[in-house]
Design an enzyme around this catalytic site. Structure first.
Site, PDB file in Angstrom:
ATOM      1  CG  ASP A  87      -4.850  -4.735   4.769  1.00 23.35           C
ATOM      2  OD1 ASP A  87      -5.939  -5.674   5.214  1.00 23.35           O
ATOM      3  OD2 ASP A  87      -4.539  -3.790   5.407  1.00 23.35           O
ATOM      4  CG  ASP A 120       1.027  -3.598   8.262  1.00 24.49           C
ATOM      5  OD1 ASP A 120       1.576  -2.417   8.656  1.00 24.49           O
ATOM      6  OD2 ASP A 120       0.611  -3.723   7.178  1.00 24.49           O
TER       7      ASP A 120
HETATM    8  P1  AMP Z   1      -2.605  -0.730   8.719  1.00 22.62           P
HETATM    9  O1  AMP Z   1      -3.426  -0.665   9.820  1.00 22.62           O
HETATM   10  O2  AMP Z   1      -1.102   0.086   8.975  1.00 22.62           O
HETATM   11  O3  AMP Z   1      -2.360  -2.080   8.214  1.00 22.62           O
HETATM   12  O4  AMP Z   1      -3.217   0.193   7.619  1.00 22.62           O
HETATM   13  C1  AMP Z   1      -4.543  -0.303   6.992  1.00 22.62           C
HETATM   14  C2  AMP Z   1      -5.003   0.681   5.902  1.00 22.62           C
HETATM   15  O5  AMP Z   1      -5.089   1.939   6.632  1.00 22.62           O
HETATM   16  C3  AMP Z   1      -3.835   1.134   4.732  1.00 22.62           C
HETATM   17  O6  AMP Z   1      -4.359   1.297   3.568  1.00 22.62           O
HETATM   18  C4  AMP Z   1      -2.873   2.207   5.253  1.00 22.62           C
HETATM   19  O7  AMP Z   1      -2.294   2.768   4.370  1.00 22.62           O
HETATM   20  C5  AMP Z   1      -3.973   3.132   5.856  1.00 22.62           C
HETATM   21  N1  AMP Z   1      -3.436   3.937   6.904  1.00 22.62           N
HETATM   22  C6  AMP Z   1      -3.119   3.401   8.218  1.00 22.62           C
HETATM   23  N2  AMP Z   1      -2.888   4.622   8.883  1.00 22.62           N
HETATM   24  C7  AMP Z   1      -2.986   5.664   7.989  1.00 22.62           C
HETATM   25  C8  AMP Z   1      -2.623   7.231   8.091  1.00 22.62           C
HETATM   26  N3  AMP Z   1      -1.984   7.752   9.248  1.00 22.62           N
HETATM   27  N4  AMP Z   1      -2.678   7.780   7.005  1.00 22.62           N
HETATM   28  C9  AMP Z   1      -3.253   7.470   5.893  1.00 22.62           C
HETATM   29  N5  AMP Z   1      -3.770   6.288   5.761  1.00 22.62           N
HETATM   30  C10 AMP Z   1      -3.254   5.280   6.752  1.00 22.62           C
HETATM   31 MG    MG Z   2      -1.237  -2.687   6.607  1.00 26.11          MG
END
Ligand code: AMP
Ligand code: MG
Length: 496
Positions: free
Chosen positions: A252, A262
């Site tokens: 993702d 990211d």
């Molecule tokens: P990431 O680690 O930023 O790539 O996020 C992985 C998944 O977790 C994605 O679907 C993000 O949208 C979700 N996500 C990460 N942090 C948050 C947060 N604080 N609130 C809601 N969703 C989150």
């Molecule tokens: Mg992400």
């Protein structure tokens, strides 16, 4: 709101079927303040910097107001996180405001990260702490200056609200720009539900937006797969040659456009070691430096699998085409990586003998733990007709270990076989081997100053310095120096 100055949105993703996204406005914040806008990027996007810094602009960058023409959505996607399948991720805290067409005629997404909860938020609060926002701003812009395809940072704001992580932290919102936010995981989302129609709709959209050449091909979806594989192979080769460790190469987090996205627990390596891992959540070292090229292929195999029903009506032929494309990744990656490395060493292109030379150098660097960036920078200086550059040489802060001497002699002999003059060689090397990278201890330092003292001056200074990574000036030696043992940051925390 001054209609005239706000970005001219031209949205296409919202024309896709409803199941591709959820309509979602950002959640307003209490007391936003502007930290920084990226004027050069605004100009490229045809967005008025004056509007961005205006009170109206701030309200839009904070998610408190919706600009005319903006149709905010959260996009749906799935993904493999550290190898584990998650059928529904999606933008949990990011809101796509819309698309703008830049002065280059290309279409770009404008997204707020940290804009509040969405239907994909699961347990999350939808917010981003200031520290990770600053980190993403710095590293993404440093990558852009290093000419690596990447998402960009248009603006950062504070929210005036606290977000709770291991402790309360100030909140921030990043305005992120990229060619699109379509991920391998976006294809996986629909493939995972056996929604072949949606996979095809998405593939057609991607061909139209990113890979129009593939549309001309006899087998457009095979051509699409090959094109994405080519861009990812090139991207990861660029990471490797710079010593960049992404840290969360989940499917993702891999964009179909081939841009880096990211910036969580990412970091540039200081002392060279192939097994370097920074991310505190990567316990098994899945995303260690040396594993990145292989993980890239693993991720692309999932893209191939998602596209399988489109590749050929005949299942065997579809599998064959997918397998071939995935197998080709290795050769594409290696050719790009070794060419880049050969050029970093002053050669025209890679061949068998200089590939061996590169491997020998890396082995020496590993044994002595020399700084990855400064080793190549110092070699660039030594490759020139006049030897070290007086005054503005990194020799004052770094020198090669004596154990490198036999290798250096071999390298000098190899260089003499090259058609280019030593002046040309040095020019090439100085333009490929940066003096400044976004060193982890410097990033940590500016985050500490911002969070603990509310001092953003170090953040601005670091960004300004990293904007010209190939121009070394002795007075800015501090930004080029490897961390002292006390400064070494061993782990970067996702805590985002
Ligand atoms: P990431 O680690 O930023 O790539 O996020 C992985 C998944 O977790 C994605 O679907 C993000 O949208 C979700 N996500 C990460 N942090 C948050 C947060 N604080 N609130 C809601 N969703 C989150
Ligand atoms: Mg992400």
């Amino acid at each position: 709101m001054t209609q005239l100055d706000s970005p001219r949105f031209d949205n296409s993703y919202t024309a896709l079927p409803e199941r591709f996204y959820a309509r979602q406005k950002p959640t307003p914040v209490q007391a936003p303040e502007l930290i920084r806008i990226n004027r050069a990027l605004a100009t490229q996007l045809g967005i008025s910097a004056d509007w961005l810094t205006s009170p109206e602009g701030l309200q839009v960058l904070a998610g408190n107001e919706i600009a005319p023409g903006s149709m905010p959505i959260a996009t749906a996607y799935a993904g493999h996180q550290f190898g584990n399948w998650n059928p529904r991720l999606g933008d949990g805290r990011a809101v796509l405001l819309g698309e703008v067409v830049g002065v280059d005629g290309q279409r770009y997404d404008m997204q707020l990260k940290g804009a509040g909860r969405t239907p994909f938020a699961r347990g999350g609060d939808g917010r981003a702490p200031l520290g990770p926002v600053l980190r993403e701003y710095i590293v993404s812009e440093a990558m852009a200056a290093l000419e690596v395809p990447t998402s960009r940072s248009l603006a950062a704001v504070t929210t005036g609200e606290q977000v709770m992580r291991d402790r309360p932290q100030p909140g921030g919102i990043l305005t992120r720009i990229c060619s699109s936010h379509i991920r391998i995981g976006t294809f996986q989302y629909f493939a995972g539900m056996d929604d072949i129609e949606a996979v095809q709709t998405l593939a057609d959209y991607v061909i139209n937006r990113h890979y129009p050449e593939a549309g001309e091909s006899e087998r457009p979806y095979v051509a699409l797969l090959q094109a994405v594989i080519g861009r990812q192979a090139t991207l990861i080769a660029q990471w490797q040659q710079l010593g960049f460790i992404h840290g969360v190469m989940n499917t993702d987090n891999m964009l179909i456009s081939g841009e880096t996205i990211d910036y969580g627990p990412c970091a540039f390596m200081d002392a060279y070691h192939p097994e370097t891992v920074f991310s505190s959540i990567d316990r098994g070292g899945r995303y260690a430096y040396i594993n990145q090229p292989g993980i890239g292929q693993w991720n692309l195999a999932w893209l191939a699998r998602a596209l399988l029903p489109l590749l050929d009506k005949d299942e065997d032929l579809a599998v064959q085409a997918a397998q071939q494309a995935i197998d080709d990744y290795v050769g594409l990656y290696q050719a790009t990586y070794y060419d880049l490395m050969a050029r970093k060493l002053g050669m025209a292109a890679s061949d068998e003998s200089n590939t061996a030379l590169i491997e020998e150098l890396l082995e020496l660097m590993k044994e002595s733990g020399t700084d990855y960036t400064l080793t190549f920078r110092r070699l660039s200086e030594l490759a020139g007709p006049q030897g070290p550059i007086e005054g503005d040489s990194v020799a004052d802060i770094f020198d090669l270990p004596a154990s490198f001497a036999p290798w250096q002699e071999k390298w000098q002999r190899a260089l003499e076989q090259q058609p280019a003059s030593s002046a040309e060689r040095q020019k090439q090397m100085l333009a490929l081997n940066p003096a400044y990278i976004a060193r982890n201890h410097l990033v940590e330092e500016v985050i500490r100053a911002a969070e603990d003292e509310g001092d953003l001056q170090p953040f601005h200074a670091l960004i300004d310095r990293l904007a010209s990574p190939f121009d070394y000036h002795a007075q800015d030696a501090r930004y080029a120096m490897p961390p002292t043992p006390e400064q070494v940051v061993r782990a970067t925390f996702c805590g985002t």
